[in-house]
Design a protein around this motif. Sequence first.
Motif, PDB file in Angstrom:
ATOM      1  N   ALA A 223       0.832  -1.207   0.000  1.00  0.00           N
ATOM      2  CA  ALA A 223       0.000   0.000   0.000  1.00  0.00           C
ATOM      3  C   ALA A 223       0.870   1.262   0.000  1.00  0.00           C
ATOM      4  N   ASN A 224       1.927   1.270   0.793  1.00  0.00           N
ATOM      5  CA  ASN A 224       2.830   2.420   0.828  1.00  0.00           C
ATOM      6  C   ASN A 224       3.418   2.682  -0.555  1.00  0.00           C
ATOM      7  N   GLU A 225       3.799   1.609  -1.230  1.00  0.00           N
ATOM      8  CA  GLU A 225       4.375   1.744  -2.562  1.00  0.00           C
ATOM      9  C   GLU A 225       3.334   2.240  -3.563  1.00  0.00           C
ATOM     10  N   SER A 226       2.077   1.806  -3.401  1.00  0.00           N
ATOM     11  CA  SER A 226       1.016   2.268  -4.288  1.00  0.00           C
ATOM     12  C   SER A 226       0.825   3.775  -4.155  1.00  0.00           C
ATOM     13  N   TYR A 227       0.852   4.269  -2.918  1.00  0.00           N
ATOM     14  CA  TYR A 227       0.745   5.711  -2.700  1.00  0.00           C
ATOM     15  C   TYR A 227       1.933   6.447  -3.320  1.00  0.00           C
ATOM     16  N   ARG A 228       3.114   5.900  -3.141  1.00  0.00           N
ATOM     17  CA  ARG A 228       4.304   6.558  -3.685  1.00  0.00           C
ATOM     18  C   ARG A 228       4.220   6.660  -5.209  1.00  0.00           C
ATOM     19  N   LYS A 229       3.825   5.560  -5.855  1.00  0.00           N
ATOM     20  CA  LYS A 229       3.759   5.554  -7.316  1.00  0.00           C
ATOM     21  C   LYS A 229       2.648   6.464  -7.826  1.00  0.00           C
ATOM     22  N   ALA A 230       1.509   6.491  -7.129  1.00  0.00           N
ATOM     23  CA  ALA A 230       0.394   7.332  -7.561  1.00  0.00           C
ATOM     24  C   ALA A 230       0.742   8.809  -7.460  1.00  0.00           C
ATOM     25  N   ARG A 256     -14.218  27.321  -5.738  1.00  0.00           N
ATOM     26  CA  ARG A 256     -12.921  26.645  -5.749  1.00  0.00           C
ATOM     27  C   ARG A 256     -12.909  25.676  -6.910  1.00  0.00           C
ATOM     28  N   LEU A 257     -11.843  25.681  -7.692  1.00  0.00           N
ATOM     29  CA  LEU A 257     -11.743  24.814  -8.857  1.00  0.00           C
ATOM     30  C   LEU A 257     -10.984  23.540  -8.480  1.00  0.00           C
ATOM     31  N   ILE A 258     -11.628  22.395  -8.647  1.00  0.00           N
ATOM     32  CA  ILE A 258     -11.008  21.109  -8.340  1.00  0.00           C
ATOM     33  C   ILE A 258     -10.431  20.530  -9.617  1.00  0.00           C
ATOM     34  N   THR A 259      -9.136  20.303  -9.645  1.00  0.00           N
ATOM     35  CA  THR A 259      -8.479  19.850 -10.863  1.00  0.00           C
ATOM     36  C   THR A 259      -7.680  18.559 -10.686  1.00  0.00           C
ATOM     37  N   GLN A 260      -7.658  17.984  -9.486  1.00  0.00           N
ATOM     38  CA  GLN A 260      -6.910  16.753  -9.298  1.00  0.00           C
ATOM     39  C   GLN A 260      -7.578  15.868  -8.245  1.00  0.00           C
ATOM     40  N   ASP A 261      -7.213  14.600  -8.275  1.00  0.00           N
ATOM     41  CA  ASP A 261      -7.759  13.662  -7.314  1.00  0.00           C
ATOM     42  C   ASP A 261      -7.324  14.053  -5.905  1.00  0.00           C
ATOM     43  N   GLU A 262      -8.237  13.850  -4.965  1.00  0.00           N
ATOM     44  CA  GLU A 262      -7.976  14.269  -3.592  1.00  0.00           C
ATOM     45  C   GLU A 262      -7.166  13.258  -2.788  1.00  0.00           C
ATOM     46  N   GLU A 263      -7.462  11.982  -2.963  1.00  0.00           N
ATOM     47  CA  GLU A 263      -6.865  10.947  -2.114  1.00  0.00           C
ATOM     48  C   GLU A 263      -5.342  10.935  -2.170  1.00  0.00           C
ATOM     49  N   ILE A 264      -4.778  11.020  -3.369  1.00  0.00           N
ATOM     50  CA  ILE A 264      -3.330  10.883  -3.502  1.00  0.00           C
ATOM     51  C   ILE A 264      -2.571  12.109  -3.020  1.00  0.00           C
ATOM     52  N   THR A 265      -3.283  13.194  -2.719  1.00  0.00           N
ATOM     53  CA  THR A 265      -2.602  14.382  -2.206  1.00  0.00           C
ATOM     54  C   THR A 265      -2.384  14.310  -0.703  1.00  0.00           C
ATOM     55  N   ILE A 266      -2.995  13.313  -0.056  1.00  0.00           N
ATOM     56  CA  ILE A 266      -2.863  13.177   1.393  1.00  0.00           C
ATOM     57  C   ILE A 266      -1.574  12.439   1.711  1.00  0.00           C
ATOM     58  N   PRO A 267      -0.638  13.074   2.417  1.00  0.00           N
ATOM     59  CA  PRO A 267       0.637  12.419   2.706  1.00  0.00           C
ATOM     60  C   PRO A 267       0.468  11.228   3.641  1.00  0.00           C
ATOM     61  N   VAL A 268       1.206  10.178   3.353  1.00  0.00           N
ATOM     62  CA  VAL A 268       1.200   9.004   4.219  1.00  0.00           C
ATOM     63  C   VAL A 268       2.321   9.164   5.237  1.00  0.00           C
ATOM     64  N   VAL A 384       1.990   0.266 -12.218  1.00  0.00           N
ATOM     65  CA  VAL A 384       3.184   1.117 -12.203  1.00  0.00           C
ATOM     66  C   VAL A 384       2.872   2.569 -11.845  1.00  0.00           C
ATOM     67  N   TYR A 385       1.613   2.968 -11.944  1.00  0.00           N
ATOM     68  CA  TYR A 385       1.227   4.333 -11.566  1.00  0.00           C
ATOM     69  C   TYR A 385       0.362   4.346 -10.304  1.00  0.00           C
ATOM     70  N   GLY A 386       0.497   3.310  -9.510  1.00  0.00           N
ATOM     71  CA  GLY A 386      -0.336   3.215  -8.307  1.00  0.00           C
ATOM     72  C   GLY A 386      -1.672   2.596  -8.651  1.00  0.00           C
ATOM     73  N   GLY A 387      -2.453   2.315  -7.622  1.00  0.00           N
ATOM     74  CA  GLY A 387      -3.745   1.687  -7.845  1.00  0.00           C
ATOM     75  C   GLY A 387      -4.809   2.246  -6.942  1.00  0.00           C
ATOM     76  N   ALA A 388      -5.902   1.513  -6.809  1.00  0.00           N
ATOM     77  CA  ALA A 388      -7.079   2.006  -6.090  1.00  0.00           C
ATOM     78  C   ALA A 388      -6.822   2.248  -4.610  1.00  0.00           C
ATOM     79  N   VAL A 389      -5.869   1.541  -4.017  1.00  0.00           N
ATOM     80  CA  VAL A 389      -5.525   1.785  -2.616  1.00  0.00           C
ATOM     81  C   VAL A 389      -5.116   3.238  -2.418  1.00  0.00           C
ATOM     82  N   ILE A 391      -5.293   5.783  -5.142  1.00  0.00           N
ATOM     83  CA  ILE A 391      -6.056   6.731  -5.963  1.00  0.00           C
ATOM     84  C   ILE A 391      -7.503   6.812  -5.504  1.00  0.00           C
ATOM     85  N   GLY A 392      -8.044   5.696  -5.024  1.00  0.00           N
ATOM     86  CA  GLY A 392      -9.441   5.642  -4.613  1.00  0.00           C
ATOM     87  C   GLY A 392     -10.220   4.682  -5.490  1.00  0.00           C
ATOM     88  N   HIS A 393     -11.402   4.330  -5.023  1.00  0.00           N
ATOM     89  CA  HIS A 393     -12.170   3.292  -5.712  1.00  0.00           C
ATOM     90  C   HIS A 393     -13.676   3.550  -5.639  1.00  0.00           C
TER      91      HIS A 393
END
Length: 405
Positions: A223-230, A256-268, A384-389, A391-393
Amino acid sequence: MPSIVARFTNSVARRTTNWTTPYGTDQCITSLYCCGYKNANWVCPRLGALAIKGSILLDFRGTEVRLKVPKGAVQRCSLNSDDVDEVFFGNVLSSGLGQGPARQCAIAAGLSHRPICTTINKVCASSMEAIILGTQSIMLGNGTVIIAGGTDSMSNAPHYVTTVPSHATRRESRHIRLGDQSLIDSILKDGFIDALQNRHVGVHGESCASEMHIDRRTQDDYANESYRKALAASKAGRFAGISPIRLKTDHGKSSRLITQDEEITIPVKEGTSAVKRPAFKTDGTITAHNAAPLNDGAAAAVLISEERMKELGINPIAKILGWGEAEREPERFTIAPALAIPKAIQHAGLLVDEIEFYEINEAFSVAALANMTLLGLDAAKVNVYGGAVAIGHPLARTIVVQIDQ
């Protein structure tokens, strides 16, 4: 379990990449070219920003979340709304959305009333089924321009009550008018509970972890690696095809203009995974950290016949070759990709050695890990670019994102 093998052409490097994308249910699209039939091409994907449940997209229902997505996909291809022949859209959490979510979305997005619209519920594989049906429609000559995608809003999935207590007999149910009722969470009931065994799919995930001897540390590290890759993929512009959504704030006084996914912006944070409690068993291995979060989002892409594509001068991202499907026992859904992927590769007329990348849905980290083990896959080629863990699902949206990456 659905799986797609796609052949993507990189317009810069002129490199052809074969990519397999299995999903958490039971089918498989293969590489992108329909031998002997009319070719179906994958062009102009458009994603809606993916939000955490109860967060920035809280005020957008499932159909509203995806309104901009089909319109954005059509505009990105420089198509007219009248060019679209059919719309196939996946949607799992449909309670309370009203009749025909796909039709609602198409019309509200500015398409004409002409396209035939179909809503699909194949749980996590819904948008993959949309792509398969869209491809088949083109191959059969039923249409030349198809929008395929999926959406779900977990923030707005309702709770509901049954009119009859579960313990009541049919005769008793005719006379029940009074008494307390329990609220049923539609996310659980329609999204996460195995209806045949009345068990949460996370329990099935724990069974997979036990059977495959995949411990918690391995899942947490994955999961940590998925976040890093995403996060790295996001910074590199891999998720650049997002349709911006403007949210009103401060009681409509500003926006407010939303232009990117929210989940992957949260630092682990370091050590976070270790303190998370097991979600499904006291001594379990699956936690909120190594499983996919709850999210809202939508995604869509345009499928187009080769003849029509050349006529309009559109450059394809990929060509669709075919598909394959495989089923397993419900309690073993996590390892269905291990059956779907080989069928997809064979149906595409490819060899395993020709596949450069694999996408496996990360509803749970253990699902990806188990299938990697069963198929003997190189971890460097998977998600290779992360997954649902990471990015979100939002159930019906995810597969379009995986293919687009």
